[in-house]
Every structure is written in C-alpha cells, then in structure tokens.
Write a protein that holds these residues in place. Structure first.
Motif, PDB file in Angstrom:
ATOM      1  N   SER A  93      34.029  28.558  30.782  1.00  0.00           N
ATOM      2  CA  SER A  93      33.349  28.747  32.421  1.00  0.00           C
ATOM      3  C   SER A  93      32.402  27.682  31.939  1.00  0.00           C
ATOM      4  O   SER A  93      31.476  27.760  31.431  1.00  0.00           O
ATOM      5  CB  SER A  93      32.808  30.095  32.485  1.00  0.00           C
ATOM      6  N   ARG A  94      32.374  26.469  32.893  1.00  0.00           N
ATOM      7  CA  ARG A  94      31.433  25.293  32.834  1.00  0.00           C
ATOM      8  C   ARG A  94      30.310  25.831  33.534  1.00  0.00           C
ATOM      9  O   ARG A  94      29.397  25.574  32.958  1.00  0.00           O
ATOM     10  CB  ARG A  94      32.246  24.144  33.489  1.00  0.00           C
ATOM     11  N   CYS A  95      30.304  26.671  34.338  1.00  0.00           N
ATOM     12  CA  CYS A  95      28.964  27.080  34.952  1.00  0.00           C
ATOM     13  C   CYS A  95      28.206  27.933  33.899  1.00  0.00           C
ATOM     14  O   CYS A  95      26.909  27.619  33.710  1.00  0.00           O
ATOM     15  CB  CYS A  95      29.271  27.791  36.054  1.00  0.00           C
ATOM     16  N   ARG A  96      28.830  28.703  33.165  1.00  0.00           N
ATOM     17  CA  ARG A  96      28.092  29.615  32.128  1.00  0.00           C
ATOM     18  C   ARG A  96      27.806  28.629  30.947  1.00  0.00           C
ATOM     19  O   ARG A  96      26.651  28.780  30.537  1.00  0.00           O
ATOM     20  CB  ARG A  96      28.933  30.453  31.626  1.00  0.00           C
ATOM     21  N   VAL A  97      28.215  27.514  30.669  1.00  0.00           N
ATOM     22  CA  VAL A  97      27.866  26.369  29.685  1.00  0.00           C
ATOM     23  C   VAL A  97      26.846  25.702  30.419  1.00  0.00           C
ATOM     24  O   VAL A  97      25.703  25.683  29.669  1.00  0.00           O
ATOM     25  CB  VAL A  97      28.743  25.605  29.446  1.00  0.00           C
ATOM     26  N   ASP A  98      26.498  25.301  31.601  1.00  0.00           N
ATOM     27  CA  ASP A  98      25.600  24.880  32.181  1.00  0.00           C
ATOM     28  C   ASP A  98      24.168  25.748  32.093  1.00  0.00           C
ATOM     29  O   ASP A  98      23.186  25.256  32.021  1.00  0.00           O
ATOM     30  CB  ASP A  98      25.735  24.343  33.626  1.00  0.00           C
ATOM     31  N   LEU A 121      30.014  35.636  24.763  1.00  0.00           N
ATOM     32  CA  LEU A 121      31.128  35.461  25.204  1.00  0.00           C
ATOM     33  C   LEU A 121      31.831  34.095  24.632  1.00  0.00           C
ATOM     34  O   LEU A 121      31.107  33.082  24.981  1.00  0.00           O
ATOM     35  CB  LEU A 121      31.447  35.762  26.588  1.00  0.00           C
ATOM     36  N   VAL A 122      33.247  34.126  24.250  1.00  0.00           N
ATOM     37  CA  VAL A 122      33.915  32.898  24.060  1.00  0.00           C
ATOM     38  C   VAL A 122      33.936  31.949  25.260  1.00  0.00           C
ATOM     39  O   VAL A 122      34.249  30.614  25.069  1.00  0.00           O
ATOM     40  CB  VAL A 122      35.042  33.229  23.392  1.00  0.00           C
ATOM     41  N   ASN A 123      33.703  32.243  26.444  1.00  0.00           N
ATOM     42  CA  ASN A 123      33.762  31.443  27.604  1.00  0.00           C
ATOM     43  C   ASN A 123      32.644  30.316  27.602  1.00  0.00           C
ATOM     44  O   ASN A 123      32.657  29.285  28.423  1.00  0.00           O
ATOM     45  CB  ASN A 123      33.856  32.050  28.931  1.00  0.00           C
ATOM     46  N   VAL A 124      31.735  30.455  26.558  1.00  0.00           N
ATOM     47  CA  VAL A 124      30.690  29.199  26.573  1.00  0.00           C
ATOM     48  C   VAL A 124      30.924  28.707  25.169  1.00  0.00           C
ATOM     49  O   VAL A 124      29.833  27.906  24.566  1.00  0.00           O
ATOM     50  CB  VAL A 124      29.414  29.948  26.741  1.00  0.00           C
ATOM     51  N   ARG A 125      31.664  28.847  24.515  1.00  0.00           N
ATOM     52  CA  ARG A 125      31.888  28.430  22.980  1.00  0.00           C
ATOM     53  C   ARG A 125      33.392  27.846  22.803  1.00  0.00           C
ATOM     54  O   ARG A 125      34.112  27.652  23.410  1.00  0.00           O
ATOM     55  CB  ARG A 125      31.688  29.707  21.929  1.00  0.00           C
ATOM     56  N   ASN A 164      25.813  19.803  37.479  1.00  0.00           N
ATOM     57  CA  ASN A 164      25.938  20.936  36.716  1.00  0.00           C
ATOM     58  C   ASN A 164      27.185  21.596  37.769  1.00  0.00           C
ATOM     59  O   ASN A 164      27.606  21.140  38.880  1.00  0.00           O
ATOM     60  CB  ASN A 164      25.073  22.052  36.438  1.00  0.00           C
ATOM     61  N   ALA A 165      27.977  22.672  36.954  1.00  0.00           N
ATOM     62  CA  ALA A 165      29.272  23.270  37.672  1.00  0.00           C
ATOM     63  C   ALA A 165      28.899  24.497  38.409  1.00  0.00           C
ATOM     64  O   ALA A 165      29.865  25.186  38.810  1.00  0.00           O
ATOM     65  CB  ALA A 165      30.281  23.305  36.609  1.00  0.00           C
ATOM     66  N   CYS A 166      27.779  24.835  38.508  1.00  0.00           N
ATOM     67  CA  CYS A 166      27.584  26.346  39.313  1.00  0.00           C
ATOM     68  C   CYS A 166      27.256  25.985  40.717  1.00  0.00           C
ATOM     69  O   CYS A 166      26.987  24.774  41.187  1.00  0.00           O
ATOM     70  CB  CYS A 166      26.168  26.822  38.610  1.00  0.00           C
ATOM     71  N   ALA A 167      27.555  26.804  41.469  1.00  0.00           N
ATOM     72  CA  ALA A 167      27.433  27.096  42.827  1.00  0.00           C
ATOM     73  C   ALA A 167      25.855  26.624  43.448  1.00  0.00           C
ATOM     74  O   ALA A 167      24.838  27.034  42.418  1.00  0.00           O
ATOM     75  CB  ALA A 167      27.910  28.449  43.324  1.00  0.00           C
ATOM     76  N   PRO A 168      25.414  26.274  44.517  1.00  0.00           N
ATOM     77  CA  PRO A 168      24.240  26.144  44.916  1.00  0.00           C
ATOM     78  C   PRO A 168      23.404  27.329  44.826  1.00  0.00           C
ATOM     79  O   PRO A 168      22.130  27.243  44.728  1.00  0.00           O
ATOM     80  CB  PRO A 168      24.264  25.556  46.357  1.00  0.00           C
ATOM     81  N   VAL A 169      23.974  28.338  45.049  1.00  0.00           N
ATOM     82  CA  VAL A 169      23.409  29.868  45.007  1.00  0.00           C
ATOM     83  C   VAL A 169      22.872  30.326  43.649  1.00  0.00           C
ATOM     84  O   VAL A 169      22.395  31.378  43.227  1.00  0.00           O
ATOM     85  CB  VAL A 169      24.036  30.828  45.747  1.00  0.00           C
ATOM     86  N   SER A 170      23.310  29.677  42.546  1.00  0.00           N
ATOM     87  CA  SER A 170      23.290  30.126  41.229  1.00  0.00           C
ATOM     88  C   SER A 170      21.707  29.674  41.018  1.00  0.00           C
ATOM     89  O   SER A 170      21.378  28.698  41.431  1.00  0.00           O
ATOM     90  CB  SER A 170      23.855  29.274  40.115  1.00  0.00           C
ATOM     91  N   PRO A 171      20.978  30.871  40.066  1.00  0.00           N
ATOM     92  CA  PRO A 171      19.751  30.677  39.800  1.00  0.00           C
ATOM     93  C   PRO A 171      19.189  29.178  39.264  1.00  0.00           C
ATOM     94  O   PRO A 171      18.273  28.820  39.666  1.00  0.00           O
ATOM     95  CB  PRO A 171      19.532  31.811  38.775  1.00  0.00           C
ATOM     96  N   ILE A 172      20.289  28.628  38.506  1.00  0.00           N
ATOM     97  CA  ILE A 172      19.716  27.391  38.112  1.00  0.00           C
ATOM     98  C   ILE A 172      19.796  26.315  38.914  1.00  0.00           C
ATOM     99  O   ILE A 172      18.808  25.236  38.549  1.00  0.00           O
ATOM    100  CB  ILE A 172      20.532  26.893  37.020  1.00  0.00           C
ATOM    101  N   ASN A 173      20.304  26.484  40.135  1.00  0.00           N
ATOM    102  CA  ASN A 173      20.179  25.697  41.182  1.00  0.00           C
ATOM    103  C   ASN A 173      19.030  26.047  42.468  1.00  0.00           C
ATOM    104  O   ASN A 173      18.312  25.418  42.712  1.00  0.00           O
ATOM    105  CB  ASN A 173      21.667  25.386  41.895  1.00  0.00           C
TER     106      ASN A 173
END
Length: 225
Positions: free
Chosen positions: A88-93, A111-115, A131-140
């Motif tokens: 998950s690229r968003c989770r990596v970000d 989780l392995v989706n960030v490793r 980043n690869a997250c949606a605009p509604v993601s907290p980091i954005n």
C-alpha cells in the motif's frame, strides 16, 4: 535424487545468494540515509536491483519456510522479503509522515503492506515529493505531509528504506538458514521425505515443488507482466 539436487543444488544456493544481496542492500541504503547524496542514492538503487533479481529467482521456491504458514513447513518468510502484491503506497507514505520507521523492531510488527523489497523500491525510486493518499487522508487533510517539505520527505524516505533493508536482510538470512544443511536443514526434509517428516512421501514433496512453480503462471505472467 531429483529432490536432493533441487534442494541442495538449486534452492540452497539461491537463498544464500539472496541473503548476500540483501546484506549489500542494507549497507547501501544505510550509506544513502546517512549522506543523502545522489551518488549514494544511485548505489542504493543498484543494490536494490541486484537484490530484487535474486528475490525474483526465489519466487518459484515458495515452499517450506518461504511458503504460507498453512502449508507444510510454512513460515511466511517470503512475504517478509517481498510483499507483492499487497503493498500500500498510501500506507508507506503515512508511515513516512509519522516517522514510525525510526523504530526498526516496531516496524517489523507492522503489516507487510508497508514492508519488503517492493516498499523499498517505492521509497528509493520515487522522485515526486507528493504522496499516494487521497485528499481526505489525514496526512493531506491536516497538512501533515505539506509541512514536511520536499527535503524532509526525501530524508525520511531514505531512512525508511534503510530500516526496511534491515528487516529484509534479517528475513533473507532466516530463510537461508532454514534451508541450510548446517542449520535448520529444510533441504534435508525435502530431499528425504518419509513417515514422520514434513513430507510423508516423495509424491507429497514433489507436489509442493509443483505448486510453488505455478507462481510463474498465476502471478508472474498474469499480475506482474
């Protein structure tokens, strides 16, 4: 004889080579994280390519310790090394933004989706400071990512890649040791099936080998290519 040659002549050497390549990757990413220099980034990328080449060879060896835990001898170590296709690229970000990668042992429990090598690829080869997250993601939505700025994002990605390389190296060494005749000797379990062993019959051992080889058709061809 076929099982013996496959175990000792193919799988054991391939996994040793993978472990060696991931050690080089760990060293290269550590150097890049320490310097931030473009020359060290290119060296880390080259080390990743070399390790990934070895990992792709090992993709057809997903039996025993590399395989899922619900299979004979399975320990799930393949996913610890290369988690495709669940990255998950968003989770990596998100991990980059939170700096969770600073604690390697805590990162090992994520989780392995960030490793894995696929996450390292994203961190080393992404030039876009977005980043690869949606605009509604907290980091954005909360401005966390924007406040970091491109330079800090680059530093964190390099540090994250170095932390992941430590985990990949550990898992690769565990896998190599699990097959090594001088260590856990799963090679012997495959080469000498029988009552009371991991594989009760030669047929059961061969079935495990053939099942692993289907990865080429079902995943390499259909999902990677």
């Amino acid at each position: 004889r076929l099982l013996d040659r496959l175990a000792h002549g193919v799988i054991v050497p391939a996994l040793r080579d993978l472990a060696i390549a991931t050690r080089a990757l760990e060293e290269a990413t550590r150097a890049y994280a320490g310097s931030g220099a473009s020359v060290d980034r290119e060296a880390a990328r080259a080390a990743w390519r070399a390790a990934m080449s070895r990992a792709e060879e090992a993709e057809l060896m997903q039996l025993g310790p590399a395989g899922p835990e619900d299979r004979p001898g399975g320990r799930g170590l393949r996913d610890e090394i290369y988690s495709f296709p669940v990255l998950s690229r968003c989770r990596v970000d998100q991990v980059t933004a939170s700096a969770e990668h600073a604690d390697v042992d805590a990162l090992a429990r994520a989780l392995v989706n960030v490793r894995g090598l696929d996450a390292i690829e994203y961190l080393l080869f992404t030039d876009d400071p977005g980043n690869a997250c949606a605009p509604v993601s907290p980091i954005n939505a909360e401005g966390t990512w924007a406040r970091l700025g491109p330079d800090e994002i680059g530093r964190r990605r390099a540090a994250y890649a170095a932390a992941l390389a430590v985990l990949v190296r550990r898992a690769s060494e565990q896998l190599a040791d699990a097959w090594d005749p001088s260590a856990d000797d799963f090679a012997g379990a495959l080469a000498r099936p029988g009552a009371g062993g991991v594989y009760p019959t030669p047929r059961a051992a061969l079935d495990a080998v053939y099942a692993a080889m289907f990865y080429l058709d079902l995943t390499t061809k259909d999902r990677k290519l």
